[in-house]
Design a protein around this motif. Structure first.
Motif, PDB file in Angstrom:
ATOM      1  N   ASP A   1     -28.202  12.457 -21.486  1.00 20.29           N
ATOM      2  CA  ASP A   1     -27.431  13.612 -21.026  1.00 20.29           C
ATOM      3  C   ASP A   1     -27.157  13.558 -19.529  1.00 20.29           C
ATOM      4  N   LEU A   2     -28.010  12.873 -18.800  1.00 21.65           N
ATOM      5  CA  LEU A   2     -27.872  12.861 -17.345  1.00 21.65           C
ATOM      6  C   LEU A   2     -26.566  12.217 -16.905  1.00 21.65           C
ATOM      7  N   ILE A   3     -26.033  11.330 -17.728  1.00 21.90           N
ATOM      8  CA  ILE A   3     -24.783  10.650 -17.356  1.00 21.90           C
ATOM      9  C   ILE A   3     -23.614  11.609 -17.429  1.00 21.90           C
ATOM     10  N   TRP A   4     -23.391  12.228 -18.619  1.00 27.88           N
ATOM     11  CA  TRP A   4     -22.227  13.110 -18.715  1.00 27.88           C
ATOM     12  C   TRP A   4     -22.402  14.377 -17.876  1.00 27.88           C
ATOM     13  N   ARG A   5     -23.660  14.824 -17.689  1.00 25.51           N
ATOM     14  CA  ARG A   5     -23.882  16.007 -16.857  1.00 25.51           C
ATOM     15  C   ARG A   5     -23.546  15.747 -15.389  1.00 25.51           C
ATOM     16  N   SER A   6     -23.614  14.491 -14.958  1.00 20.75           N
ATOM     17  CA  SER A   6     -23.319  14.167 -13.566  1.00 20.75           C
ATOM     18  C   SER A   6     -21.824  14.177 -13.277  1.00 20.75           C
ATOM     19  N   MET A   7     -21.011  14.233 -14.327  1.00 17.29           N
ATOM     20  CA  MET A   7     -19.560  14.183 -14.172  1.00 17.29           C
ATOM     21  C   MET A   7     -19.002  15.598 -14.074  1.00 17.29           C
ATOM     22  N   THR A   8     -17.715  15.710 -13.839  1.00 21.67           N
ATOM     23  CA  THR A   8     -17.068  17.019 -13.707  1.00 21.67           C
ATOM     24  C   THR A   8     -15.760  17.044 -14.479  1.00 21.67           C
ATOM     25  N   GLY A   9     -15.298  18.273 -14.759  1.00 18.69           N
ATOM     26  CA  GLY A   9     -13.971  18.474 -15.325  1.00 18.69           C
ATOM     27  C   GLY A   9     -13.724  17.766 -16.643  1.00 18.69           C
ATOM     28  N   LEU A  10     -12.512  17.268 -16.776  1.00 18.38           N
ATOM     29  CA  LEU A  10     -12.092  16.629 -18.015  1.00 18.38           C
ATOM     30  C   LEU A  10     -12.918  15.385 -18.331  1.00 18.38           C
ATOM     31  N   ASP A  11     -13.298  14.616 -17.297  1.00 18.04           N
ATOM     32  CA  ASP A  11     -14.111  13.420 -17.532  1.00 18.04           C
ATOM     33  C   ASP A  11     -15.452  13.790 -18.159  1.00 18.04           C
ATOM     34  N   ARG A  12     -16.057  14.848 -17.656  1.00 18.59           N
ATOM     35  CA  ARG A  12     -17.329  15.287 -18.234  1.00 18.59           C
ATOM     36  C   ARG A  12     -17.140  15.734 -19.677  1.00 18.59           C
ATOM     37  N   PHE A  13     -16.056  16.451 -19.950  1.00 21.09           N
ATOM     38  CA  PHE A  13     -15.811  16.924 -21.309  1.00 21.09           C
ATOM     39  C   PHE A  13     -15.624  15.760 -22.277  1.00 21.09           C
ATOM     40  N   LYS A  14     -14.887  14.744 -21.865  1.00 17.37           N
ATOM     41  CA  LYS A  14     -14.678  13.571 -22.725  1.00 17.37           C
ATOM     42  C   LYS A  14     -16.001  12.857 -22.988  1.00 17.37           C
ATOM     43  N   ALA A  15     -16.806  12.710 -21.938  1.00 14.80           N
ATOM     44  CA  ALA A  15     -18.104  12.054 -22.112  1.00 14.80           C
ATOM     45  C   ALA A  15     -19.013  12.887 -23.008  1.00 14.80           C
ATOM     46  N   PHE A  16     -18.939  14.206 -22.864  1.00 17.08           N
ATOM     47  CA  PHE A  16     -19.709  15.103 -23.723  1.00 17.08           C
ATOM     48  C   PHE A  16     -19.334  14.905 -25.191  1.00 17.08           C
ATOM     49  N   LEU A  17     -18.050  14.820 -25.480  1.00 21.65           N
ATOM     50  CA  LEU A  17     -17.600  14.619 -26.864  1.00 21.65           C
ATOM     51  C   LEU A  17     -18.154  13.328 -27.452  1.00 21.65           C
ATOM     52  N   LEU A  18     -18.169  12.279 -26.661  1.00 24.64           N
ATOM     53  CA  LEU A  18     -18.653  10.982 -27.147  1.00 24.64           C
ATOM     54  C   LEU A  18     -20.167  10.963 -27.328  1.00 24.64           C
ATOM     55  N   ALA A  19     -20.861  11.811 -26.564  1.00 24.00           N
ATOM     56  CA  ALA A  19     -22.326  11.808 -26.599  1.00 24.00           C
ATOM     57  C   ALA A  19     -22.904  12.772 -27.626  1.00 24.00           C
ATOM     58  N   HIS A  20     -22.048  13.542 -28.318  1.00 26.81           N
ATOM     59  CA  HIS A  20     -22.537  14.556 -29.245  1.00 26.81           C
ATOM     60  C   HIS A  20     -21.888  14.419 -30.618  1.00 26.81           C
ATOM     61  N   PRO A  21     -22.567  14.917 -31.659  1.00 23.11           N
ATOM     62  CA  PRO A  21     -22.109  14.717 -33.044  1.00 23.11           C
ATOM     63  C   PRO A  21     -21.041  15.712 -33.481  1.00 23.11           C
ATOM     64  N   VAL A  22     -19.873  15.595 -32.898  1.00 22.85           N
ATOM     65  CA  VAL A  22     -18.782  16.510 -33.249  1.00 22.85           C
ATOM     66  C   VAL A  22     -18.458  16.421 -34.738  1.00 22.85           C
ATOM     67  N   ASP A  23     -18.520  15.208 -35.295  1.00 23.86           N
ATOM     68  CA  ASP A  23     -18.240  15.048 -36.722  1.00 23.86           C
ATOM     69  C   ASP A  23     -19.280  15.767 -37.575  1.00 23.86           C
ATOM     70  N   TYR A  24     -20.537  15.777 -37.122  1.00 26.18           N
ATOM     71  CA  TYR A  24     -21.584  16.496 -37.852  1.00 26.18           C
ATOM     72  C   TYR A  24     -21.346  17.997 -37.792  1.00 26.18           C
ATOM     73  N   TRP A  25     -20.973  18.514 -36.622  1.00 22.18           N
ATOM     74  CA  TRP A  25     -20.694  19.952 -36.509  1.00 22.18           C
ATOM     75  C   TRP A  25     -19.586  20.352 -37.484  1.00 22.18           C
ATOM     76  N   LEU A  26     -18.562  19.517 -37.574  1.00 20.47           N
ATOM     77  CA  LEU A  26     -17.466  19.806 -38.495  1.00 20.47           C
ATOM     78  C   LEU A  26     -17.952  19.759 -39.936  1.00 20.47           C
ATOM     79  N   ASP A  27     -18.743  18.747 -40.269  1.00 18.91           N
ATOM     80  CA  ASP A  27     -19.261  18.617 -41.630  1.00 18.91           C
ATOM     81  C   ASP A  27     -20.156  19.799 -41.984  1.00 18.91           C
ATOM     82  N   PHE A  28     -20.973  20.235 -41.043  1.00 20.34           N
ATOM     83  CA  PHE A  28     -21.837  21.400 -41.261  1.00 20.34           C
ATOM     84  C   PHE A  28     -20.984  22.617 -41.612  1.00 20.34           C
ATOM     85  N   SER A  29     -19.942  22.844 -40.824  1.00 18.04           N
ATOM     86  CA  SER A  29     -19.075  23.989 -41.060  1.00 18.04           C
ATOM     87  C   SER A  29     -18.401  23.895 -42.426  1.00 18.04           C
TER      88      SER A  29
END
Length: 342
Positions: A223-251
């Motif tokens: 988490d320290l990598i994407w948290r060190s970033m800002t703005g859109l770059d941080r958001f993109k890194a956050f998406l890659l580092a988290h299970p967005v597909d799992y959240w969708l499947d859960f829903s």
């Protein structure tokens, strides 16, 4: 001194046989039924002064167990059979004055109003048990300040199925959680417990999860990598580092298998349900009128960034489209982007 029967009925046990290991979870209803563990040999029970007797479906006694004098709620083989019981989790005394209210399990997609519903139920007189359920484990948050319960919950993990715990929730009590097993949820849905399921527009859920991960959880090394970033770059890194597909499947598991409420309705005080009892709907609506806007363990209104629509970025759109997020949002919310601030 032997435990009383009310202590036995408020405990989840692990049931097994000496030399053969555990068979599964078991709980005891106050009317003499054995719950959760399903076997014709363990159909009903009787309890008297520290001795448990099990009966099969025909009423024939199949085994007896006796409580350890040194370890309350630990049962060992007695005069018949080789079975044992080990306590997994014990709840306190049941409040009889709550008998006019149903027992409730609140199951939500993460960041979809878990503690908004909890606050509403509490405001209507329900008792939170301070347990957070997953399908096969839970976090025991009893005695933990609500502002830090999400910082390092694994240190409070207890292995226990959601349906086993749900079976000992009493009238007027509730637990919350993120239960992803359809099988476990169906077991709960078939029980006397009322199941509230809540989902949220996936774009808003993702944005809220970003803020939550930044401000409320203990960071892992990655988490320290994407948290060190800002703005859109941080958001993109956050998406890659988290299970967005799992959240969708859960829903999807919720919306395809159970009646569900939406966070969007709840945040305006609306409870649109045909399966919840009239009593629970009324209590929830009444509670929401005072709960909306209150601080909870995950309410981060004051921590949100200025509104930036990261979803307008072409690569972000393409990524979420490929996962099916956009199609899902259009199907259930008739939208293709966020409706709330990050």
């Amino acid at each position: 001194m032997a435990s009383d029967q009310s202590s036995v009925t408020r405990t989840v046990f692990l049931f097994g046989a000496i030399g053969q290991g555990p068979y599964g979870y078991m709980t005891f209803a106050s009317d003499g039924r054995i719950q959760v563990y399903e076997n014709s040999n363990e159909h009903s029970y009787a309890y008297d002064d520290g001795v448990l007797a099990f009966y099969d479906i025909n009423g024939v006694e199949t085994s007896t167990l006796i409580e350890s004098a040194a370890d309350p709620l630990h049962f060992r083989p007695h005069t018949l059979g080789t079975h044992y019981l080990e306590p997994v989790l014990h709840l306190g005394p049941l409040q009889e004055k709550m008998s006019d209210k149903p027992a409730v399990v609140v199951n939500t997609l993460a960041k979809s109003g878990t503690y908004l519903v909890a606050e509403a139920l509490t405001a209507s007189g329900y008792k939170p048990l301070d347990l957070h359920l997953s399908s096969d484990f839970l976090h025991d948050n009893r005695g933990v300040d609500m502002n830090v319960i999400h910082w390092n919950p694994p240190e409070r993990s207890i292995t226990c199925s959601a349906s086993a715990l749900a079976s000992i929730v009493g009238p007027g009590e509730f637990v919350v959680g993120h239960i992803d097993s359809v099988e476990e949820l169906r077991k709960i849905d078939r029980s006397p417990v009322e199941l509230i399921s809540v989902v949220r527009n996936p774009f808003d859920q993702i944005q809220s999860m970003l803020t939550f991960k930044i401000h409320k959880t203990k960071p892992k090394p990655s988490d320290l990598i994407w948290r060190s970033m800002t703005g859109l770059d941080r958001f993109k890194a956050f998406l890659l580092a988290h299970p967005v597909d799992y959240w969708l499947d859960f829903s999807r598991r919720i919306t395809e298998n159970f009646e569900f409420l939406t966070f969007e309705d709840l945040r305006v005080g609306r409870v649109a349900s045909e399966s919840l009892s009239t009593k629970l709907i009324s209590d929830l609506e009444t509670g929401l009128s005072s709960a909306l806007g209150k601080e909870t363990s995950t309410n981060m209104g004051g921590l949100r960034e200025a509104k930036v629509n990261y979803f307008e970025d072409e690569s972000v759109c393409a990524f979420l489209d490929s996962l099916g997020v956009t199609a899902y949002a259009q199907k259930h919310w008739n939208i293709s982007g966020p409706t709330a601030p990050p």
